[in-house]
Write a protein that holds these residues in place. Structure first.
Motif, PDB file in Angstrom:
ATOM      1  N   ALA A  34      14.887  23.302  -5.933  1.00 44.23           N
ATOM      2  CA  ALA A  34      15.325  22.050  -7.180  1.00 44.23           C
ATOM      3  C   ALA A  34      14.559  22.149  -8.248  1.00 44.23           C
ATOM      4  CB  ALA A  34      15.237  20.629  -6.319  1.00 44.23           C
ATOM      5  N   LEU A  35      13.303  22.465  -8.259  1.00 43.22           N
ATOM      6  CA  LEU A  35      12.494  22.538  -9.535  1.00 43.22           C
ATOM      7  C   LEU A  35      12.876  23.681 -10.206  1.00 43.22           C
ATOM      8  CD1 LEU A  35      10.336  21.369 -11.376  1.00 43.22           C
ATOM      9  CD2 LEU A  35       8.525  22.598 -10.033  1.00 43.22           C
ATOM     10  N   ARG A  36      13.009  24.907  -9.681  1.00 46.12           N
ATOM     11  CA  ARG A  36      13.471  25.998 -10.370  1.00 46.12           C
ATOM     12  C   ARG A  36      15.025  25.879 -11.176  1.00 46.12           C
ATOM     13  NH1 ARG A  36      13.414  31.183  -6.192  1.00 46.12           N
ATOM     14  NH2 ARG A  36      13.864  32.350  -7.776  1.00 46.12           N
ATOM     15  N   ALA A  37      15.883  25.218 -10.330  1.00 45.51           N
ATOM     16  CA  ALA A  37      17.203  24.963 -10.882  1.00 45.51           C
ATOM     17  C   ALA A  37      17.177  24.317 -12.023  1.00 45.51           C
ATOM     18  CB  ALA A  37      18.059  24.365  -9.733  1.00 45.51           C
ATOM     19  N   ALA A  38      16.390  23.006 -11.834  1.00 41.44           N
ATOM     20  CA  ALA A  38      16.060  22.151 -13.069  1.00 41.44           C
ATOM     21  C   ALA A  38      15.589  22.944 -14.296  1.00 41.44           C
ATOM     22  CB  ALA A  38      15.030  20.932 -12.605  1.00 41.44           C
ATOM     23  N   MET A  39      14.447  23.654 -14.156  1.00 41.53           N
ATOM     24  CA  MET A  39      13.991  24.230 -15.263  1.00 41.53           C
ATOM     25  C   MET A  39      14.721  25.088 -15.916  1.00 41.53           C
ATOM     26  SD  MET A  39      10.331  25.964 -15.437  1.00 41.53           S
ATOM     27  CE  MET A  39       9.249  26.393 -17.086  1.00 41.53           C
ATOM     28  N   VAL A  40      15.634  26.029 -14.997  1.00 35.70           N
ATOM     29  CA  VAL A  40      16.574  26.999 -15.835  1.00 35.70           C
ATOM     30  C   VAL A  40      17.562  26.160 -16.506  1.00 35.70           C
ATOM     31  CG1 VAL A  40      18.544  28.720 -15.173  1.00 35.70           C
ATOM     32  CG2 VAL A  40      16.194  28.908 -13.944  1.00 35.70           C
ATOM     33  N   ASN A  41      18.068  25.018 -16.021  1.00 30.51           N
ATOM     34  CA  ASN A  41      19.075  24.403 -16.784  1.00 30.51           C
ATOM     35  C   ASN A  41      18.353  23.877 -17.946  1.00 30.51           C
ATOM     36  OD1 ASN A  41      21.786  22.968 -16.844  1.00 30.51           O
ATOM     37  ND2 ASN A  41      20.695  21.026 -16.374  1.00 30.51           N
ATOM     38  N   HIS A  42      17.362  23.277 -17.786  1.00 35.05           N
ATOM     39  CA  HIS A  42      16.553  22.517 -18.878  1.00 35.05           C
ATOM     40  C   HIS A  42      16.534  23.603 -20.106  1.00 35.05           C
ATOM     41  CE1 HIS A  42      14.399  19.698 -21.000  1.00 35.05           C
ATOM     42  NE2 HIS A  42      13.520  20.608 -21.559  1.00 35.05           N
ATOM     43  N   PHE A  43      16.164  24.716 -20.003  1.00 34.83           N
ATOM     44  CA  PHE A  43      15.864  25.699 -20.839  1.00 34.83           C
ATOM     45  C   PHE A  43      17.301  26.314 -21.639  1.00 34.83           C
ATOM     46  CE2 PHE A  43      11.618  25.458 -19.891  1.00 34.83           C
ATOM     47  CZ  PHE A  43      10.969  26.125 -20.760  1.00 34.83           C
ATOM     48  N   GLY A  44      18.331  25.669 -21.140  1.00 32.78           N
ATOM     49  CA  GLY A  44      19.699  25.982 -21.646  1.00 32.78           C
ATOM     50  C   GLY A  44      20.206  27.415 -22.066  1.00 32.78           C
ATOM     51  N   GLY A  47       9.624  15.073 -19.339  1.00 36.89           N
ATOM     52  CA  GLY A  47      10.642  14.402 -18.412  1.00 36.89           C
ATOM     53  C   GLY A  47      10.380  14.329 -16.945  1.00 36.89           C
ATOM     54  N   ALA A  48       9.052  14.808 -16.496  1.00 39.05           N
ATOM     55  CA  ALA A  48       8.752  14.818 -15.231  1.00 39.05           C
ATOM     56  C   ALA A  48       8.154  13.718 -14.468  1.00 39.05           C
ATOM     57  CB  ALA A  48       7.672  15.882 -15.127  1.00 39.05           C
ATOM     58  N   THR A  49       8.415  13.492 -13.372  1.00 37.78           N
ATOM     59  CA  THR A  49       8.033  12.117 -12.597  1.00 37.78           C
ATOM     60  C   THR A  49       6.691  12.108 -12.130  1.00 37.78           C
ATOM     61  OG1 THR A  49       9.389  12.840 -10.842  1.00 37.78           O
ATOM     62  CG2 THR A  49      10.311  11.434 -12.587  1.00 37.78           C
ATOM     63  N   GLY A  50       6.043  13.451 -11.919  1.00 30.97           N
ATOM     64  CA  GLY A  50       4.671  13.465 -11.101  1.00 30.97           C
ATOM     65  C   GLY A  50       4.455  14.855 -11.247  1.00 30.97           C
ATOM     66  N   SER A  51       3.195  15.062 -10.435  1.00 27.61           N
ATOM     67  CA  SER A  51       2.873  16.461 -10.084  1.00 27.61           C
ATOM     68  C   SER A  51       3.572  17.495  -9.604  1.00 27.61           C
ATOM     69  CB  SER A  51       1.436  16.353  -9.864  1.00 27.61           C
ATOM     70  OG  SER A  51       1.586  15.975  -8.479  1.00 27.61           O
ATOM     71  N   SER A  52       4.447  17.081  -8.798  1.00 26.99           N
ATOM     72  CA  SER A  52       5.179  17.851  -8.269  1.00 26.99           C
ATOM     73  C   SER A  52       6.436  18.518  -8.888  1.00 26.99           C
ATOM     74  CB  SER A  52       5.920  17.064  -6.764  1.00 26.99           C
ATOM     75  OG  SER A  52       6.984  16.026  -7.310  1.00 26.99           O
ATOM     76  N   ASN A  53       6.820  17.989  -9.885  1.00 25.06           N
ATOM     77  CA  ASN A  53       7.848  18.638 -10.676  1.00 25.06           C
ATOM     78  C   ASN A  53       7.579  18.882 -12.306  1.00 25.06           C
ATOM     79  OD1 ASN A  53       7.998  16.000 -11.526  1.00 25.06           O
ATOM     80  ND2 ASN A  53       9.881  15.629 -10.605  1.00 25.06           N
ATOM     81  N   ARG A  54       6.116  18.589 -12.698  1.00 26.82           N
ATOM     82  CA  ARG A  54       5.633  18.759 -14.050  1.00 26.82           C
ATOM     83  C   ARG A  54       4.941  20.040 -14.294  1.00 26.82           C
ATOM     84  NH1 ARG A  54       1.210  18.205 -17.592  1.00 26.82           N
ATOM     85  NH2 ARG A  54       1.961  17.357 -19.421  1.00 26.82           N
TER      86      ARG A  54
END
Length: 591
Positions: free
Chosen positions: A479-489, A533-540
């Motif tokens: 989920a984190l990989r997908a979110a980061m790829v999406n965020h970098f547009g 935009g991270a909510t904690g250490s698990s996705n920052r």
């Protein structure tokens, strides 16, 4: 509950759900799976009788015109090739290996092999054309011991053929034969034989149709045994879900490679099972390759369409600029499906808007969940969603088991499309099942509504990729990989998340050469906003380094699909991990 969407008819399933004291959930549709055909070749015989003059297969020829074959023509040629295969001494223990891109010749050989009970295995072109040591191809040949290796082009595949040369197999090619090669046209013109018809008559549901190799996203590729029963049960599930297939035969314009289960089993078999037409798309989901796909879509209006999210993003731009293309694409479309990566919300919204503007209604835009080991059809969403990501509910005949694991729900599957396991590896087959016989899918799922599982599920990461920080906090890598790829547009193609037993997360990113790499300032800005935009250490993600050399297929860092094997990159490039945690020059740090 899933139901009709727009003008297309879908299932309306009901479910039985069991919740155990340990948190395990068991979910399945009510009712039994029915209408499972004996074999895929039976469906070819059926449609050659019912619709002999209907175009079944089409591809561009060297002049750019469509070469078309009807069901009757395909069956006649399949019978000839099948006779030729038997004359070369092929059989259940001497399979066919196919080194080829998608093509009519590829399709004919695969169908002919199945017609006479000879298993075949379509192999990723990357193992022949990209690999430098051909190690994976050599391993495959050693495992399957083929009696015939087919290559579409003797020159293009010459290095690969030389790498696996030697006694024990014949070589057939469609173009540029080398000394000793069999011409595929000679096989197509062989005389039909009583032996071929006897072999067809002797097919059973347990006959092995093909061996499909997994992509190797979390390990080395494995040969999944596909019997006729497994493939046809999967098709019965698809027909139960996509009820519109009974109203009109599907028309598909498709590029997805047939060595993958999505393209080679789900889509290819779906067209044949339902008497449709398959236009082989020579395009690819790249800026250059999409030009060919767009040309095809302007000429042929699909009823069922599949692609990866990056290709849909390019199609949106093309639709906005070309009314004729947009009108053709949506004119008779029953559904759009995506897979392979997460779809950006702006792409999702644009596709639904364009369908409304073009035909006055929303065409279902959806995804599902499956694997090479599952046939692949397992879960599917047929209810229009407000956002991307819902993979739906279990197909009829599938039992979904969700087991608590590391704070997530690990998915396990029982299905009539999961029977045999891995060829030549009984230990791995046994290890892939749990104590109740469920196949361990390796994916975590999250219910869209914990109180109503019929609302579907979201993919929640690969359990094999997940790890804990030094604090004991679990990291959902997928989920984190997908979110980061999406965020970098579009600036990065993929990302490797690191941080196991560390105090914070880092990332090794692969820049996207197709869409422009962006400046260092832009990359820094995107990392800053992603961390904010991270909510904690698990996705920052605190630090990031760019991978300067591309992932190596031969070292297992990249799968044949082009995606990154997370653990292989970490194992092969420890210097990048150390650079991140040492804060060396060139490492980006979120500010």
């Amino acid at each position: 509950m899933m139901q009709q969407s727009g003008g297309a008819k879908f299932w309306t399933p009901t479910f039985q759900t069991e919740r155990r004291d340990d948190g395990t959930i068991i979910m399945q549709q009510e009712g039994a799976l029915s209408d499972v055909a004996r074999s895929l070749p039976d469906r070819l015989v059926h449609w050659a009788s019912e619709r002999p003059d209907t175009v079944y297969l089409a591809e561009r020829d060297e002049n750019g015109d469509w070469r078309k074959l009807t069901y009757a023509q395909v069956l006649s040629t399949v019978r000839a090739i099948g006779a030729a295969l038997l004359s070369h001494g092929l059989g259940p223990d001497r399979p066919v290996l196919i080194l080829s891109e998608n093509s009519i010749d590829h399709a004919l050989l695969g169908l002919a092999s199945q017609y006479v009970g000879v298993p075949y295995s379509p192999i990723s072109t990357a193992y022949s054309l990209v690999s430098t040591d051909h190690a994976k191809l050599k391993d495959i040949v050693a495992l399957l011991k083929p009696g015939l290796i087919y290559a579409s082009d003797g020159a293009a595949y010459g290095r690969a053929l030389d790498a696996v040369g030697g006694a024990g197999h014949a070589v057939a090619v469609s173009r540029n034969p080398r000394a000793g090669d069999v011409l595929f046209t000679d096989m197509m013109n062989a005389a039909p034989s009583d032996d071929a018809e006897a072999a067809f008559a002797g097919l059973t549901p347990q006959s092995v149709g093909k061996y499909l190799f997994t992509s190797g996203s979390t390990g080395k590729p494995k040969a999944v045994i596909n019997t006729q029963e497994m493939m046809m049960a999967n098709q019965a599930m698809i027909a139960d879900c996509f009820r519109f297939l009974a109203d009109h035969p599907p028309v598909v314009v498709e590029w997805a490679p047939w060595n993958h289960t999505a393209g080679g089993n789900k889509v290819f078999n779906m067209v044949l099972n339902n008497g449709g037409t398959f236009y082989i798309d020579e395009g690819r989901p790249t800026p250059k390759g999409m030009a060919a796909s767009i040309r095809n879509l302007k000429e042929v209006a699909p009823t069922w369409y599949f692609n990866v999210p990056v290709a849909y993003e390019m199609l949106v731009s093309a639709f906005e600029a070309d009314d004729a293309l947009r009108q053709s694409f949506f004119s008779r479309l029953d559904m759009m499906m995506y897979a392979g990566a997460g779809m950006a919300q702006h792409t999702w919204d644009a596709l639904l808007r364009l369908s409304r503007e073009t035909i006055g209604r929303e065409v279902l835009l959806t995804t599902g969940l499956g694997a090479t080991e599952t046939g692949p059809f397992t879960l599917m969403c047929t209810e229009q969603q407000a956002q991307a990501g819902n993979i739906g509910v279990p197909a009829k005949g599938v039992t979904l088991k969700l087991v608590p694991n590391g704070g997530k729900l690990e998915a396990r599957i029982k299905s009539p499309s999961i029977k045999q396991g891995y060829y030549g590896d009984p230990d791995l087959t046994a290890a892939s099942r749990d104590e109740e016989g469920f196949y361990r899918l390796g994916d975590a799922l999250r219910p869209a509504d914990p109180d109503d599982l019929s609302k579907g599920f979201f993919f929640d990461g690969r359990t094999a990729e997940n790890f804990k920080l030094a604090t004991g906090t679990w990291v959902a890598v997928g989920a984190l990989r997908a979110a980061m790829v999406n965020h970098f547009g579009g600036l990065i193609r993929d990302v490797v998340i690191v941080g196991e037993n560390r105090d914070y997360l880092g990332a090794i990113v692969l820049l996207n050469a197709d869409t422009g790499q962006g400046s260092a300032d832009t990359l820094q800005e995107r990392l800053n906003s992603f961390a904010a935009g991270a909510t904690g250490s698990s996705n920052r993600v605190r630090r990031m380094v760019v991978m300067q050399s591309p992932p190596d297929l031969d070292k297992g860092e990249m799968t044949d699909k082009g995606s990154i094997n997370q653990r292989a990159v970490i194992a092969n490039r420890p210097e990048l991990v150390e650079a991140i945690y040492a804060g060396e020059a060139g490492v980006f740090e979120a500010r």
